[in-house]
Enzyme design. Structure first.
Site, PDB file in Angstrom:
ATOM      1  N   HIS A  35     -11.033  -1.704   5.178  1.00  0.00           N
ATOM      2  CA  HIS A  35     -10.762  -1.243   6.543  1.00  0.00           C
ATOM      3  C   HIS A  35     -11.379   0.118   6.851  1.00  0.00           C
ATOM      4  CE1 HIS A  35      -7.988   0.653   3.871  1.00  0.00           C
ATOM      5  NE2 HIS A  35      -7.690   1.534   4.805  1.00  0.00           N
ATOM      6  N   ASP A  36     -12.009   0.741   5.871  1.00  0.00           N
ATOM      7  CA  ASP A  36     -12.657   2.032   6.098  1.00  0.00           C
ATOM      8  C   ASP A  36     -14.179   1.915   6.120  1.00  0.00           C
ATOM      9  OD1 ASP A  36     -10.179   3.370   5.999  1.00  0.00           O
ATOM     10  OD2 ASP A  36     -10.302   3.585   3.814  1.00  0.00           O
ATOM     11  N   GLU A  89      -6.909   3.908  -5.291  1.00  0.00           N
ATOM     12  CA  GLU A  89      -8.088   4.264  -4.507  1.00  0.00           C
ATOM     13  C   GLU A  89      -8.507   5.668  -4.919  1.00  0.00           C
ATOM     14  OE1 GLU A  89      -9.619   4.762   0.079  1.00  0.00           O
ATOM     15  OE2 GLU A  89      -7.714   5.600  -0.538  1.00  0.00           O
ATOM     16  N   ASP A 123      -2.928   4.678  -2.348  1.00  0.00           N
ATOM     17  CA  ASP A 123      -3.877   5.322  -1.453  1.00  0.00           C
ATOM     18  C   ASP A 123      -4.342   6.677  -2.018  1.00  0.00           C
ATOM     19  OD1 ASP A 123      -5.036   5.266   1.307  1.00  0.00           O
ATOM     20  OD2 ASP A 123      -3.862   7.102   1.530  1.00  0.00           O
ATOM     21  N   ASP A 132       0.840  -1.184   0.000  1.00  0.00           N
ATOM     22  CA  ASP A 132       0.000   0.000   0.000  1.00  0.00           C
ATOM     23  C   ASP A 132       0.884   1.246   0.000  1.00  0.00           C
ATOM     24  OD1 ASP A 132      -2.183   1.727   0.482  1.00  0.00           O
ATOM     25  OD2 ASP A 132      -3.174   0.198   1.700  1.00  0.00           O
TER      26      ASP A 132
HETATM   27  C1  GLC Z   1      -7.427   5.984   2.491  1.00  0.00           C
HETATM   28  C2  GLC Z   1      -7.237   4.858   3.469  1.00  0.00           C
HETATM   29  C3  GLC Z   1      -7.667   5.339   4.826  1.00  0.00           C
HETATM   30  C4  GLC Z   1      -6.801   6.521   5.211  1.00  0.00           C
HETATM   31  C5  GLC Z   1      -6.817   7.603   4.139  1.00  0.00           C
HETATM   32  C6  GLC Z   1      -5.716   8.594   4.337  1.00  0.00           C
HETATM   33  O1  GLC Z   1      -8.752   6.340   2.332  1.00  0.00           O
HETATM   34  O2  GLC Z   1      -7.926   3.720   3.046  1.00  0.00           O
HETATM   35  O3  GLC Z   1      -7.633   4.335   5.793  1.00  0.00           O
HETATM   36  O4  GLC Z   1      -7.234   7.071   6.416  1.00  0.00           O
HETATM   37  O5  GLC Z   1      -6.641   7.077   2.850  1.00  0.00           O
HETATM   38  O6  GLC Z   1      -4.474   7.999   4.057  1.00  0.00           O
END
Ligand code: GLC
Ligand code: CA
Length: 546
Positions: free
Chosen positions: A320-321, A246, A196, A96
């Site tokens: 995880h979010d 993402e 990310d 990641d």
């Molecule tokens: C992404 C991650 C999340 C994190 C955010 C900032 O959305 O999945 O867990 O808090 O980025 O890095």
């Protein structure tokens, strides 16, 4: 070329996966000890969220050193062993890469704070008065997206926590540093990357107030994002590796570009529009029943348009979010098993690469934390206070967190019915729901009819049938809100997927004739199907092949 169209990916959140040394925190050796289990799911890749050196204010998404392992999780040797042991089992590791921001403890930011001009230009600093942030943009975790540094008389941008400072991608030196990180992990044998919030990396030239929103329209899919990605991919030689971006508040047009192979950017994209259908007026912190019609329309648009434009979706319910899907769109009480299987079918038969988030394959539920002291997530704790300030009662605020907190997806993996669910020998860093007594790997592994074994079958079906990997998609019964149905077709083969999203029996608007079809999988164990079909039982799911 990598095989991302045939693959299924398993996501691990190391802190909550398996604790090998009894400190209550999951770690790399814990993951290694469970590789046979992961392999038994039939998955091809493992994406692990970050375990690099970090103060863990955002559980590792605040990186202090991209090339060192946080001792809490293990050592570089452990990580090398993880990569090698996974590879022996035919699975690749995806790491990641948190490249939109670093922790403020990162050496670069520390140098910037000391006034070093070179490193100040690694971040986004703006002049200003102490009581006047440069713009009214909001942090995604609540409050202003700017923090004032008195010694520099400047503000810095943080789209997330105040300890996560946004990097300045317009600076070529920053881009070079980040390429080095990719090369470093590629050398170590990592097979792919998850990037990310990568569509936020390109900030606008001019920073202005957002009079209609929180600022996101200025920096989401920003002006140079495609250029930056192309450069990163080309210069590190990762075009043939599996990569997923993402994408936060993105658009279909941009996702086509990010993932169309001709563009040489990424293999696929995560988008989150389908996970906002229960946000009232787009606000995560206002509860609303899910709008299933909207959900279906979103899937139809994203699936069919991405196919038309040769883009590729990452398909998923959980990470995880996100809260647990069976608690969110399913029915965790009466139809726990049926609805968890049904939701799994919806995703795994789609056109795209499916992701399974640890514990999803067991039908893990939201943990049902009752007190604010049970929560650990920075976003949840910030918003708890924001909700109270906005006039909500303590009970109301806790009810909202109970459904919306990211900690819902972060309770420890349930390995067995024992004291700490087999996750650890010590009290874990975050609480375990009592339902680990029956929702756990050990019991479900033995039960032929379990959610776990159903997931294994779904993963296997994708491996067996090219029509599931690459068939075109057409949505069915779009006017029937509770029915989530589609057809996949390739070279004269057809797969029909029927799902009932409700706790009622549903009469299909049109009869499905099953003659000549084989039932590939069904959550009511229907066996051989014959003749006409028109009633779907509560949360029923059926996959037919012709
Ligand atoms: C992404 C991650 C999340 C994190 C955010 C900032 O959305 O999945 O867990 O808090 O980025 O890095
Ligand atoms: Ca540990």
């Amino acid at each position: 070329m990598n095989n991302f169209k045939q693959s299924t990916i398993y996501q691990i959140y190391p802190k909550s996966f398996c604790d090998s040394n009894g400190d209550g925190i999951g770690d790399i050796q814990g993951i290694i000890s469970k590789l046979d289990y992961i392999k038994s799911l039939g998955v091809d890749y493992i994406w692990s969220t970050p375990f690099f050196v970090s103060p863990l204010n955002d559980n590792g998404y605040d990186v202090e050193d991209y090339q060192k392992i946080n001792p809490l999780f293990g050592t570089m040797e452990d990580v090398e062993e993880l990569i090698a042991r996974a590879e022996e089992r035919g699975m690749g590791l995806m790491f990641d890469m948190v490249f939109n921001h670093t922790s403020t403890r990162h050496e670069w930011f520390q140098k910037a704070l000391s006034g070093d001009k070179k490193y100040m230009d690694y971040y986004i600093f703006k002049d200003g008065e102490p009581d006047m942030p440069p713009t009214n943009w909001q942090s995604k975790f609540g409050g202003s997206a700017w923090e004032y540094v008195p010694s520099l008389k400047k503000w810095y941008l943080h789209l997330f926590d105040v300890t996560q400072a946004d990097l300045n991608w317009n600076n070529p030196d920053v881009r070079e540093e980040l390429k080095e990180v990719i090369r470093f992990w590629k050398e170590k044998g990592v097979k792919g990357f998850r990037f990310d919030v990568v569509n936020l990396i390109s900030k606008p030239k001019i920073f202005e107030n957002d009079t209609i929103g929180d600022g996101r329209r200025f920096y989401s899919d920003g002006p140079h994002v495609h250029e930056f990605l192309k450069e990163l991919v080309a210069d590190t030689g990762i075009e043939d590796m599996i990569t997923v971006g993402e994408m936060s508040s993105t658009s279909l047009e941009h996702c086509v570009k990010y993932s169309n192979p001709d563009e040489k950017e990424l293999s696929m994209c995560f988008n989150f529009h389908h996970l906002k259908v229960d946000y009232k007026d787009g606000n995560k912190w206002e509860l609303m029943d899910p709008d299933y019609q909207r959900l279906k329309e979103l899937f139809e648009t994203w699936q069919t348009e991405m196919e038309k434009e040769n883009g590729w979706n990452a398909v998923f319910w959980c990470n995880h979010d996100q809260p647990r899907i069976v608690s969110r769109l399913g029915n965790e009480k009466k139809y726990w098993k049926e609805s968890a299987k049904m939701l799994a079918t919806c995703i795994h038969m789609l056109r795209g690469t499916p992701y399974i988030y640890q514990g999803e394959e067991l039908g893990m539920t939201n943990p049902g934390y009752k007190e604010i002291c049970e929560y650990r997530d920075v976003e949840s704790i910030n918003y708890y206070h924001i909700l109270l300030e906005s006039g909500k009662t303590k009970e109301e605020a806790l009810e909202i967190l109970g459904q919306r907190s990211r900690d819902n997806g972060r309770s420890p993996m349930q390995w067995n019915s024992g004291k700490y669910a087999g996750f650890s020998e010590k009290e874990p860093w975050i609480g375990i729901p009592v339902n680990h007594k029956y929702i756990n790997v050990e019991d479900e592994d033995k039960d032929e009819d379990s959610i776990l074994n159903y997931y294994r079958k779904l993963v296997d079906l994708r491996k067996q049938y090219k029509v599931i990997q690459d068939g075109s998609i057409e949505f069915l019964f779009q006017e029937q809100t509770e029915v989530f149905a589609y057809k996949r077709s390739l070279d004269g083969q057809e797969v029909i997927v029927l799902n009932n999203f409700s706790a009622r029996e549903i009469l299909l608007a049109e009869v499905i004739s099953c003659t000549g079809y084989e039932c590939l999988i069904s959550n009511y164990n229907r066996g051989k199907l014959e003749g006409d079909w028109k009633v779907l039982r509560p949360y029923e799911s059926i996959v037919l092949l012709k």
